[in-house]
Design a protein around this motif. Structure first.
Motif, short mmCIF file in Angstrom:
data_model
loop_
_atom_site.label_atom_id
_atom_site.label_comp_id
_atom_site.label_asym_id
_atom_site.label_seq_id
_atom_site.Cartn_x
_atom_site.Cartn_y
_atom_site.Cartn_z
N THR B 98 -4.19 28.46 -109.95
CA THR B 98 -4.22 27.74 -111.23
C THR B 98 -3.09 28.26 -112.11
O THR B 98 -3.16 29.37 -112.63
CB THR B 98 -5.57 27.93 -111.93
N GLN B 99 -2.08 27.44 -112.25
CA GLN B 99 -0.92 27.84 -113.04
C GLN B 99 -0.88 27.04 -114.33
O GLN B 99 -1.20 25.86 -114.36
CB GLN B 99 0.37 27.61 -112.24
N TYR B 100 -0.46 27.70 -115.39
CA TYR B 100 -0.33 27.08 -116.70
C TYR B 100 1.16 26.98 -117.00
O TYR B 100 1.87 27.98 -116.95
CB TYR B 100 -1.05 27.92 -117.76
N PHE B 101 1.58 25.76 -117.33
CA PHE B 101 3.00 25.51 -117.47
C PHE B 101 3.43 25.42 -118.93
O PHE B 101 2.67 24.95 -119.78
CB PHE B 101 3.37 24.19 -116.77
N GLY B 102 4.65 25.85 -119.17
CA GLY B 102 5.27 25.63 -120.46
C GLY B 102 5.79 24.21 -120.56
O GLY B 102 5.75 23.45 -119.58
N PRO B 103 6.32 23.83 -121.72
CA PRO B 103 6.78 22.45 -121.93
C PRO B 103 8.09 22.12 -121.23
O PRO B 103 8.44 20.96 -121.12
CB PRO B 103 6.95 22.37 -123.45
N GLY B 104 8.81 23.15 -120.77
CA GLY B 104 10.07 22.90 -120.07
C GLY B 104 11.29 23.02 -120.97
O GLY B 104 11.21 22.80 -122.18
N THR B 105 12.40 23.36 -120.34
CA THR B 105 13.71 23.38 -121.01
C THR B 105 14.63 22.45 -120.24
O THR B 105 14.84 22.66 -119.04
CB THR B 105 14.31 24.79 -121.04
N ARG B 106 15.13 21.45 -120.93
CA ARG B 106 16.10 20.56 -120.27
C ARG B 106 17.49 21.12 -120.52
O ARG B 106 17.98 21.11 -121.64
CB ARG B 106 15.99 19.13 -120.78
N LEU B 107 18.09 21.62 -119.46
CA LEU B 107 19.41 22.24 -119.55
C LEU B 107 20.47 21.28 -119.03
O LEU B 107 20.33 20.72 -117.94
CB LEU B 107 19.44 23.53 -118.72
#
Lengths: 112, 110
Positions: B98-107
């Motif tokens: 069970t992994q909890y993800f961040g919102p992401g970085t669009r590079l």
């Protein structure tokens, strides 16, 4: 090689109709399988997992997944689709390494 | 609620620059992960860490390095950014199951 495949890039379904998002796997030994969902502008979220036991696994938001060993499949299902179910769905395999292996993703579009 | 935060939602860098992507989690998780997400390829694991100062290569570690000096923080470093590293970068923490993800970085690398 141990892998997971999602054969459809996109699935379209009308609101109220049943939906299925397909996943097949290839693994030696018993598979541990998951579904994750990515809603627009939100992070990826865990939906459900199959470790062992019942072939029908119930998850969040009314979703369920059916594990079929003979067909090496783990399809995601919901009896009645909602527009808010529109998202990107990932089938995920635990290959025994420290981290999971994600499928390529299937975009579900539910039309009102 | 578990919270995984990433330092930037959008980032634009030039070829050859050194880039730092930061990730912080507030749940005292031992495991943290960095993925990149590209259309049609799903999520591919770059690196993960199973404890402070411990790291392991994922499927596509070339061109990247990581740092985990504190339990709550996991940094992804692009030593010399290239245009083929333009992507969405996702950080996660949690157990393997069970992994909890961040919102992401669009590079974007120009």
């Amino acid at each position: 090689a141990q892998s997971v495949a999602q054969p459809e890039d996109q699935v379209n379904v009308a609101e109220g109709n049943p939906l299925t998002v397909k996943c097949t796997y290839s693994v030696s030994g018993n598979p541990y399988l998951f579904w994750y969902v990515q809603y627009p502008n939100r992070g990826l979220q865990f939906l459900l997992k199959y470790i062992t036991g019942d072939n029908l696994v119930k998850g969040s938001y009314g979703f369920e997944a059916e594990f079929n060993k003979s067909q090496t499949s783990f399809h995601l299902k919901k009896p009645s689709a909602l527009v808010s179910d529109s998202a990107l769905y990932f089938c995920v395999l635990d290959t025994g390494r420290r981290a999971l292996t994600f499928g390529s993703g299937t975009r579900l579009q539910v039309q009102p | 609620d578990v919270k995984v935060t990433q330092s930037s939602r959008y980032l634009v860098k030039r070829t050859g620059e050194k880039v730092f992507l930061e990730c912080v989690q507030d749940m005292d998780h031992e495991n943290m992960f960095w993925y990149r997400q590209d259309p049609g390829l799903g999520l591919r694991l770059i690196y993960f860490s199973y404890d402070v100062k411990m790291k392991e290569k994922g499927d596509i570690p070339e061109g990247y390095s990581v740092s985990r000096e504190k339990k709550e923080r996991f940094s992804l470093i692009l030593e010399s950014a290239s245009t083929n590293q333009t992507s969405m970068y996702l950080c996660a923490s949690g157990t393997k199951d069970t992994q909890y993800f961040g919102p992401g970085t669009r590079l974007t690398v120009l």
